[in-house]
Enzyme design. Sequence first.
Site, PDB file in Angstrom:
ATOM      1  N   HIS A 159      31.293  26.781  29.522  1.00 48.47           N
ATOM      2  CA  HIS A 159      30.282  27.713  30.051  1.00 48.47           C
ATOM      3  C   HIS A 159      30.526  28.007  31.532  1.00 48.47           C
ATOM      4  O   HIS A 159      29.599  28.338  32.262  1.00 48.47           O
ATOM      5  CB  HIS A 159      28.854  27.168  29.871  1.00 48.47           C
ATOM      6  CG  HIS A 159      28.570  26.664  28.492  1.00 48.47           C
ATOM      7  ND1 HIS A 159      27.950  27.428  27.525  1.00 48.47           N
ATOM      8  CD2 HIS A 159      28.861  25.483  27.897  1.00 48.47           C
ATOM      9  CE1 HIS A 159      27.847  26.724  26.404  1.00 48.47           C
ATOM     10  NE2 HIS A 159      28.407  25.542  26.597  1.00 48.47           N
ATOM     11  N   SER A 286      44.553  44.986  50.415  1.00 47.23           N
ATOM     12  CA  SER A 286      43.584  46.075  50.417  1.00 47.23           C
ATOM     13  C   SER A 286      43.973  47.051  51.513  1.00 47.23           C
ATOM     14  O   SER A 286      44.422  46.643  52.583  1.00 47.23           O
ATOM     15  CB  SER A 286      42.189  45.521  50.676  1.00 47.23           C
ATOM     16  OG  SER A 286      41.342  46.545  51.160  1.00 47.23           O
ATOM     17  N   LYS A 292      42.271  40.735  52.647  1.00 49.83           N
ATOM     18  CA  LYS A 292      42.325  40.598  51.188  1.00 49.83           C
ATOM     19  C   LYS A 292      43.710  40.276  50.653  1.00 49.83           C
ATOM     20  O   LYS A 292      44.704  40.813  51.106  1.00 49.83           O
ATOM     21  CB  LYS A 292      41.854  41.910  50.523  1.00 49.83           C
ATOM     22  CG  LYS A 292      40.370  42.223  50.667  1.00 49.83           C
ATOM     23  CD  LYS A 292      39.462  41.189  50.007  1.00 49.83           C
ATOM     24  CE  LYS A 292      39.499  41.237  48.498  1.00 49.83           C
ATOM     25  NZ  LYS A 292      38.924  42.466  47.956  1.00 49.83           N
ATOM     26  N   GLU A 299      44.993  40.646  37.036  1.00 52.75           N
ATOM     27  CA  GLU A 299      44.009  41.648  36.585  1.00 52.75           C
ATOM     28  C   GLU A 299      44.670  42.652  35.652  1.00 52.75           C
ATOM     29  O   GLU A 299      44.078  43.101  34.672  1.00 52.75           O
ATOM     30  CB  GLU A 299      43.393  42.355  37.791  1.00 52.75           C
ATOM     31  CG  GLU A 299      42.543  41.411  38.631  1.00 52.75           C
ATOM     32  CD  GLU A 299      42.156  42.036  39.965  1.00 52.75           C
ATOM     33  OE1 GLU A 299      41.041  42.532  40.065  1.00 52.75           O
ATOM     34  OE2 GLU A 299      42.978  42.035  40.891  1.00 52.75           O
TER      35      GLU A 299
END
Length: 466
Positions: A159, A286, A292, A299
């Site tokens: 979880h 970024s 970043k 992804e």
Amino acid sequence: MAKQAQATWGGRFSAGPAELMLRFSESVSFDRRLAPFDIQGSKAHSAMLAHVGLITKAERDAIHRGLDAVLAEIEAGSFKWQTRLEDVHMNIEQALTKRVPAAAKLHTARSRNDQVATDMRLYFKAACTDLIQRIDGAQRAILGVAERNADVLIPGYTHLQRAQPVFLAHHLFAYLEMLQRDAERFASVADHANWCPLGSGAIAGTTLPIDREFTAKALGFVDAKGRPQVTRNSMDAVSDRDLFIEFASACALTGVHFSRMAEDLILWASQEFKFVELPDAFCTGSSLMPQKKNPDSMELLRGKSARLQGNLHTLLVLAKGLPLTYNRDLQEDKPPVFDSHDQTALCLEVLAGTFAGLELHRGNCAAAVADPALLATDLADYLVRQGVAFRDAHHAVGAVVKLAEKKAVGLDCLTLADVKEVHPAFKADWVDSFNLPKAMARRTGTGMPGPAQVARQYQRWLKILG
Ligand code: ARG
């Protein structure tokens, strides 16, 4: 608008297809990648035709030489693919016929329907071998991370909440299991592909005295004992697309695994976890926020898994509702298959590259796994060893957790008096339950994350991956 009638099937036509129809119906833009398999199939087919006396040996040899020359041109990139000729089969046949007059006999007792079914079966065998090798490469990279960080412990999660401690290697070996099943699925697809459809003709075979077993043998469609495997029903052979769906399904499921691994790594690379450092080579920055470092490779793996599922769905819907046997809809079966193959191959390379450059933030892992709450279950097991029923032990440890929360101290910082008040079975050694190395050593069963078991699994993977 209409063009001259098409050479290979134009006999009954007075006019050829419209320009728009040619553009609409061509498949050569994507099925040209079948060329090596198409030529392999044609060589075997013509060898068989000579074997049964439907063409002469000289004609066979001329056809073979011509096919070799066409293949050489294709490989050199000098072959002129023509949209007008629809597909890979007709492009090759026409180029061959220009060189070799005997090529006019090549299509004897053959249809493009059994031809394309054969090409695809040869393709699937090669594609599965290719993906199995790439899976192996990704597995080796993952094994490397486990090897370099054999002593690292992290919390395991259920979880997405801290559950119990595991060796990082144990977590990584779960990935190896997933990928191993993927490899087995591709092996099974290759196995199912290992039946030769040639001789099924367009739908109902041929009246000519061909030797299907000869062709099957020549193409390597044989069982473990070298016996030829030929498809048993001509109608099924030309309309069956199960393999396409099985292959795309194996890719889609592999993609689900990519996605789950990627999600773990994305979480682990976040500031909130900071267990790992992804290699710069597989991250991007970024354009606006200078600090970043984004886990784009992971992804994209997660994103591409959607695409792989989409391809599977395309094929399922394509086949559903088609009457037997061949229908031109089936030409649309190739782009999703090729895309699934290419994307799965690419994903496996990226996965291997990312794992190869993965670094661990060992301090953060150690801090996270030092959370004594991860060993609450071990504390319940301690009570079980004292003769307490597990349900009661579970309840008692729950109360201990509550007490620690109330006192705002770690579970292991309560006093013996505190815990004895919760349950009299707690003895002075209760706090030993929080000794992490000892706790890990108690996990001795097969498949468990104890050090001996993890070492055993490591040896097993070393053996499997060579
Ligand atoms: N390009 C076609 C395909 O991939 C080859 C089979 C054509 N057969 C036919 N009857 N038109 O489906």
